[in-house]
Scaffold this motif. Structure first.
Motif, mmCIF file in Angstrom:
data_model
loop_
_atom_site.group_PDB
_atom_site.id
_atom_site.type_symbol
_atom_site.label_atom_id
_atom_site.label_comp_id
_atom_site.label_asym_id
_atom_site.label_seq_id
_atom_site.Cartn_x
_atom_site.Cartn_y
_atom_site.Cartn_z
ATOM 1 N N LEU A 180 14.903 62.011 27.769
ATOM 2 C CA LEU A 180 16.109 61.522 28.876
ATOM 3 C C LEU A 180 16.364 60.133 28.624
ATOM 4 C CD1 LEU A 180 14.597 62.982 32.259
ATOM 5 C CD2 LEU A 180 16.496 63.851 30.634
ATOM 6 N N VAL A 181 17.831 60.039 28.711
ATOM 7 C CA VAL A 181 18.265 58.751 28.632
ATOM 8 C C VAL A 181 18.726 58.166 29.873
ATOM 9 C CG1 VAL A 181 19.974 57.311 27.512
ATOM 10 C CG2 VAL A 181 19.194 59.021 26.239
ATOM 11 N N ASN A 182 18.348 56.668 30.483
ATOM 12 C CA ASN A 182 18.823 56.108 31.712
ATOM 13 C C ASN A 182 18.136 56.944 32.688
ATOM 14 O OD1 ASN A 182 20.195 54.196 32.838
ATOM 15 N ND2 ASN A 182 21.886 55.637 33.458
ATOM 16 N N ALA A 183 16.961 57.557 32.636
ATOM 17 C CA ALA A 183 16.473 58.129 33.756
ATOM 18 C C ALA A 183 15.388 57.205 34.643
ATOM 19 C CB ALA A 183 15.852 59.344 33.458
ATOM 20 N N ASP A 184 15.155 56.303 34.106
ATOM 21 C CA ASP A 184 14.037 55.350 34.748
ATOM 22 C C ASP A 184 14.451 54.644 35.868
ATOM 23 O OD1 ASP A 184 11.986 56.158 32.947
ATOM 24 O OD2 ASP A 184 11.762 54.341 31.804
ATOM 25 N N LYS A 185 15.844 54.272 36.006
ATOM 26 C CA LYS A 185 16.473 53.810 37.096
ATOM 27 C C LYS A 185 16.559 54.662 38.373
ATOM 28 C CE LYS A 185 21.152 52.090 38.267
ATOM 29 N NZ LYS A 185 21.066 52.746 39.714
ATOM 30 N N TYR A 232 19.042 58.597 43.852
ATOM 31 C CA TYR A 232 19.432 59.640 43.024
ATOM 32 C C TYR A 232 19.971 60.877 43.687
ATOM 33 C CZ TYR A 232 18.453 63.494 39.472
ATOM 34 O OH TYR A 232 18.775 64.505 38.509
ATOM 35 N N ALA A 233 19.490 60.988 44.600
ATOM 36 C CA ALA A 233 19.922 62.450 45.486
ATOM 37 C C ALA A 233 21.576 62.268 46.025
ATOM 38 C CB ALA A 233 18.958 62.614 46.677
ATOM 39 N N ASN A 234 21.781 61.090 46.222
ATOM 40 C CA ASN A 234 23.101 60.811 46.746
ATOM 41 C C ASN A 234 24.065 60.426 45.964
ATOM 42 O OD1 ASN A 234 22.524 61.677 49.399
ATOM 43 N ND2 ASN A 234 21.814 59.554 50.141
ATOM 44 N N PRO A 291 28.562 62.683 37.874
ATOM 45 C CA PRO A 291 29.018 62.136 36.837
ATOM 46 C C PRO A 291 28.656 60.795 36.806
ATOM 47 C CG PRO A 291 30.569 63.308 38.109
ATOM 48 C CD PRO A 291 29.707 63.457 38.773
ATOM 49 N N PHE A 292 28.059 60.149 37.905
ATOM 50 C CA PHE A 292 27.883 58.931 38.091
ATOM 51 C C PHE A 292 26.443 58.433 37.663
ATOM 52 C CE2 PHE A 292 31.285 59.738 41.245
ATOM 53 C CZ PHE A 292 32.284 59.533 40.141
ATOM 54 N N THR A 293 25.621 59.347 37.352
ATOM 55 C CA THR A 293 24.030 58.766 36.951
ATOM 56 C C THR A 293 23.985 58.417 35.719
ATOM 57 O OG1 THR A 293 23.467 61.041 36.210
ATOM 58 C CG2 THR A 293 23.182 60.441 38.467
ATOM 59 N N GLN A 294 25.019 58.792 34.735
ATOM 60 C CA GLN A 294 24.883 58.624 33.212
ATOM 61 C C GLN A 294 23.394 58.797 32.745
ATOM 62 O OE1 GLN A 294 27.178 57.741 30.699
ATOM 63 N NE2 GLN A 294 28.299 58.861 32.590
ATOM 64 N N ILE A 295 22.854 59.861 33.365
ATOM 65 C CA ILE A 295 21.394 60.162 32.603
ATOM 66 C C ILE A 295 22.029 61.278 31.692
ATOM 67 C CG2 ILE A 295 19.512 61.747 32.912
ATOM 68 C CD1 ILE A 295 19.231 60.879 35.815
ATOM 69 N N PHE A 354 23.374 65.142 36.256
ATOM 70 C CA PHE A 354 24.057 64.553 35.027
ATOM 71 C C PHE A 354 25.438 65.127 34.928
ATOM 72 C CE2 PHE A 354 20.963 68.091 34.182
ATOM 73 C CZ PHE A 354 21.795 68.969 33.950
ATOM 74 N N ASP A 355 26.204 64.643 33.843
ATOM 75 C CA ASP A 355 27.690 64.725 33.796
ATOM 76 C C ASP A 355 27.970 65.933 33.008
ATOM 77 O OD1 ASP A 355 27.191 64.210 31.099
ATOM 78 O OD2 ASP A 355 28.345 62.282 31.272
ATOM 79 N N LEU A 356 29.154 66.457 32.969
ATOM 80 C CA LEU A 356 29.715 67.494 32.410
ATOM 81 C C LEU A 356 29.099 67.791 30.793
ATOM 82 C CD1 LEU A 356 31.490 69.969 32.150
ATOM 83 C CD2 LEU A 356 33.575 68.368 31.757
ATOM 84 N N ASN A 357 29.393 66.725 30.328
ATOM 85 C CA ASN A 357 28.989 66.861 28.867
ATOM 86 C C ASN A 357 27.350 67.172 28.669
ATOM 87 O OD1 ASN A 357 31.518 65.937 28.099
ATOM 88 N ND2 ASN A 357 31.064 63.707 28.105
ATOM 89 N N ASN A 358 26.717 66.790 29.365
ATOM 90 C CA ASN A 358 25.355 67.239 29.361
ATOM 91 C C ASN A 358 25.101 68.521 29.771
ATOM 92 O OD1 ASN A 358 23.139 64.931 28.486
ATOM 93 N ND2 ASN A 358 25.096 64.049 29.437
#
Length: 498
Positions: free
Chosen positions: A232-237, A257-259, A263-267, A302-306
């Motif tokens: 995963l990328v950017n998950a630790d935050k 994360y739950a809220n 599209p806005f987590t960028q995981i 995570f976003d649409l692309n993922n």
């Protein structure tokens, strides 16, 4: 057989139906007087005229119908009260009961995790109304519903009204919706998880062969990758104090994360992460085989692309659907996702009213709609959603996570909707769940992975098993259908136009 007995046979009065038990007035005897019968029985004047030609007929009619339920005169029915209790089903799920001036009542359910006050707030708008005017009352209160749990009160009331209406007219709820397409309703169940492949295989075999389920659903969560570096990328935050990507985490923290919308987590999921998730699906598919449909859900935020990348990585497993990959209101993203994948895409458990589904259906943005009757608007509105989807070549599955009340409401709706696929049963492994109610036709709720539709039992076809429900009341509120006079008075002007 005497002429009088011949007449009674033609009128169907020689085999009286049992009087329904009335928990509100258990000590009230039925009215069996001849005067009461001839005042209330709906026999045509000509038939009655013929009946009086035979001297013993009045006595025979009174005797033969002494156990017929004449408690309800539907045109004179009035709502007198709304009461509730809160159960521990799925953490916290409230039941409501709407009482009437004729002793019959209707059961409803506020969606799991929602506040019972969503329903109690509506009580003052219902008192004195005839519960058989279901559509009129629904239009009166639907302004107080909204997406997901915000619709819990409106939908609970709607369920209870259909239960009442069916009891008043002595017909099942599905009959009031226009009739049935099926006598039993296919269910889909969670795929068992376990600490070892051997144990999981045993549990899956039990689910399929012993319990008889023919459709499964599994979670494919990125939280499974939390301890696997490079996935995963950017998950630790976004991890909580326990190190999890908690999709139902701290709901009071607006930045959790739950809220945070997808599209806005960028995981992002790496190729290694996709391979790990595909391996989870491969393992389950190898145990289940390809004859049984497997749906999927709960991937994470995570976003649409993922979402597209994940969907393509899982295509070869021929999943029945990908559920809630992005949030339901992002119609254009759903259209992009559906166009990019061969696996069917599905959403809808948090959408309120047909109006909320129309954009998804009109744009062919999903392959299957997935309403939860406890959020979508209740029985009639959910059937309308299914019918509209059917006109556009789209099937309907149904989400359900609650008590047997919303379950049976969903069963009636599913039976009355032609393009229905399968209904979720989320409490299979809760041993006391089915015991919360008693069916009024004496049949089991579920047999070998299918819900049994009540073919003759009026309303929803269930009554509460009081002793069992009382054993599973929530610690925050141990009351059991206590009076609620504090909700009797209207305190606002509700009209939404000038």
């Amino acid at each position: 057989m005497t002429p009088s007995q011949h007449l009674l046979t033609k009128l169907g009065l020689t085999d009286p139906t049992p009087l329904h038990h009335n928990p509100l007035h258990p000590d009230t005897p039925p009215s069996n007087s001849r005067r009461s019968f001839f005042k209330n029985a709906s026999l045509g004047g000509l038939a009655l005229g013929g009946a009086f030609m035979f001297s013993p007929v009045e006595d025979l009619v009174a005797q033969s119908t002494q156990r017929v339920n004449r408690a309800s005169a539907p045109s004179e029915l009035k709502i007198t009260d709304m009461r509730y209790c809160v159960t521990t089903v799925l953490g916290r799920t409230a039941m409501i009961r709407i009482d009437t001036n004729q002793g019959i009542y209707g059961l409803g359910e506020v969606r799991d995790g929602a506040d019972e006050r969503y329903a109690l707030f509506l009580k003052s708008r219902l008192l004195g109304e005839n519960p058989c005017n279901v559509e009129m009352l629904f239009k009166k209160i639907k302004q107080f519903g909204g997406p997901a749990r915000q619709a819990g009160g409106v939908c609970a009331v709607e369920m209870a009204l259909w239960d009442l209406c069916g009891k008043a007219y002595n017909v099942p709820a599905w009959q009031l919706l226009g009739g049935r397409y099926r006598d039993k309703v296919r269910l889909y169940a969670d795929t068992p998880e376990a600490s070892s492949p051997e144990e999981q295989k045993r549990l899956i075999n039990y689910r399929l062969k012993e319990q008889g389920y023919t459709w499964l659903k599994m979670d494919i969560s990125i939280n499974e990758l939390k301890d696997k570096p490079g996935t995963l990328v950017n998950a630790d935050k976004w991890r909580n104090a326990q190190g999890n990507l908690a999709q139902w985490g701290d709901m009071n923290n607006s930045m959790s994360y739950a809220n945070t919308l997808h599209p806005f987590t960028q995981i992002q999921i790496t190729d290694k992460g996709l391979a790990e998730l595909a391996a989870i699906v491969d393992n389950v598919r190898s145990m289940v085989g390809y004859e049984t449909p497997i749906s999927s859900d709960h991937y994470g935020h995570f976003d649409l692309n993922n979402g597209i990348r994940l969907g393509r990585a899982l295509e070869k497993y021929r999943l029945a659907w990908l559920e809630d990959v992005v949030s339901w209101e992002l119609t254009d993203q759903w259209k992009t996702l559906s166009d990019a994948l061969e696996t069917p895409c599905l959403t809808g458990e948090d959408i309120f009213l047909l109006k909320g589904f129309k954009a998804l259906i009109d744009k062919r943005a999903v392959d299957i709609v997935h309403p939860d009757l406890a959020s979508s608007g209740g029985l009639l509105e959910t059937k309308r959603i299914g019918d509209y989807a059917e006109e556009n070549g789209i099937a309907m599955a149904m989400h359900q996570a609650g008590t047997p009340i919303s379950f049976m409401a969903s069963v009636h709706c599913a039976a009355a909707t032609q393009n229905f696929l399968a209904l979720e049963h989320h409490s299979i492994d809760l041993p006391w769940w089915e015991d919360l109610v008693k069916t009024t036709d004496g049949r089991k709720l579920i047999t070998k992975g299918f819900a049994n539709l009540p073919l003759t039992a009026p309303g929803l076809g269930i009554e509460l098993n009081d002793e069992v429900v009382k054993q599973h009341l929530h610690a925050s509120d141990k009351s059991y259908f206590a009076p609620t006079p504090e909700w009797n008075a209207i305190r606002s002007h509700d009209r939404i136009y000038s």
